[in-house]
Design a protein around this motif. Structure first.
Motif, short mmCIF file in Angstrom:
data_model
loop_
_atom_site.label_atom_id
_atom_site.label_comp_id
_atom_site.label_asym_id
_atom_site.label_seq_id
_atom_site.Cartn_x
_atom_site.Cartn_y
_atom_site.Cartn_z
N ALA A 56 -71.11 -31.84 -82.02
CA ALA A 56 -71.94 -31.47 -80.86
C ALA A 56 -71.49 -30.14 -80.27
CB ALA A 56 -71.87 -32.58 -79.81
N ARG A 57 -70.20 -29.95 -80.16
CA ARG A 57 -69.65 -28.69 -79.63
C ARG A 57 -70.07 -27.51 -80.48
NH1 ARG A 57 -63.77 -28.51 -81.13
NH2 ARG A 57 -64.82 -28.12 -83.11
N LEU A 60 -73.76 -26.61 -80.22
CA LEU A 60 -74.13 -26.04 -78.92
C LEU A 60 -73.68 -24.59 -78.77
CD1 LEU A 60 -73.44 -29.08 -76.57
CD2 LEU A 60 -75.67 -28.08 -77.12
N ILE A 61 -72.56 -24.23 -79.40
CA ILE A 61 -72.08 -22.85 -79.26
C ILE A 61 -72.52 -21.98 -80.44
CG2 ILE A 61 -70.10 -23.53 -77.87
CD1 ILE A 61 -68.32 -23.18 -80.29
N LEU A 131 -68.47 -27.97 -71.70
CA LEU A 131 -68.54 -28.19 -73.14
C LEU A 131 -67.28 -28.88 -73.65
CD1 LEU A 131 -70.29 -27.83 -75.61
CD2 LEU A 131 -69.24 -25.61 -75.99
N THR A 135 -67.21 -32.35 -75.65
CA THR A 135 -66.49 -32.52 -76.90
C THR A 135 -65.59 -33.74 -76.86
OG1 THR A 135 -66.45 -30.10 -77.16
CG2 THR A 135 -64.98 -31.38 -78.57
#
Length: 216
Positions: A56-57, A60-61, A131, A135
């Motif tokens: 997910a981290r 997203l970045i 974030l 995480t």
């Protein structure tokens, strides 16, 4: 906190990520053992618990493909933890509250690693902390959902706040230009301590049920 560059940054993030992957995989596998899953189910749960937050981290970045998918070490570490737990779960379970202890350790490591990686990708410090929290809680959420349980983060437990506290320490160290490694240790220790103390002393956030009870 001065963000390390080049190989130093990669090494720091990799160590934190793989350590978090291992302990979250242990927590997922132990939870699977307690629910009497078969060998394959335990391995699936160990991988999902260990890597969901990191995936997910990275998505997203914009760090794609996510490290958990592109780097074979994440899969190997998660599966090794699952196999170890399957064959030696009695020894591991001798640790008091082992699932919760490993979960707290994974939460701390991933919260720190997520925040540091977000800062390395030049995110706003406040959003980097958020974030980092995401995480940390991602693996536990997926583990609980796969076991048809209400995720700990959605209950009254001190869970996401512990991750956010550790993430904010990393951000503070960054803003103060402190060395990254000692800050990471302090941040992870704080997150772990808050989570464990919350479990031991039954610290909880106000819930709708408790407010309703007081209203009566």
């Amino acid at each position: 906190m001065t963000i390390p560059s080049g190989e130093m940054l990669k090494t720091l993030l990799l160590v934190l990520d793989l350590a978090g992957t291992f302990v979250f995989a242990l927590s997922g596998a132990l939870a699977g053992v307690k629910r009497r899953l078969d060998f394959f189910g335990i391995l699936v749960l160990s991988f999902a618990a260990a890597n969901s937050g990191g995936i997910a981290r990275d998505v997203l970045i914009g760090a794609t493909p996510p490290a958990a998918i592109s780097d074979w070490r994440y899969l190997v570490v998660a599966l090794c933890a699952g196999v170890l737990t399957f064959f030696a779960h009695r020894a591991i379970e001798r640790v008091h509250g082992s699932v919760l202890v490993f979960d707290a350790a994974g939460l701390a490591l991933f919260a720190v690693a997520g925040t540091q990686k977000a800062l390395a990708f030049n995110l706003n410090p406040l959003m980097a902390a958020v974030l980092g929290m995401v995480t940390g809680i991602g693996g536990g959420i997926v583990r609980d959902v796969l076991l048809t349980e209400v995720p700990a983060v959605l209950r009254a437990e001190i869970y996401a706040l512990a991750a956010l506290a550790g993430a904010l320490v990393v951000v503070a160290g960054h803003l103060l230009s402190l060395p990254s490694a000692p800050v990471a240790v302090v941040a992870a220790s704080l997150c772990f301590a808050i989570r464990v103390l919350a479990l031991q002393r039954n610290w909880q956030l106000p819930s709708a049920a408790s407010r309703k009870g007081r209203g009566r």
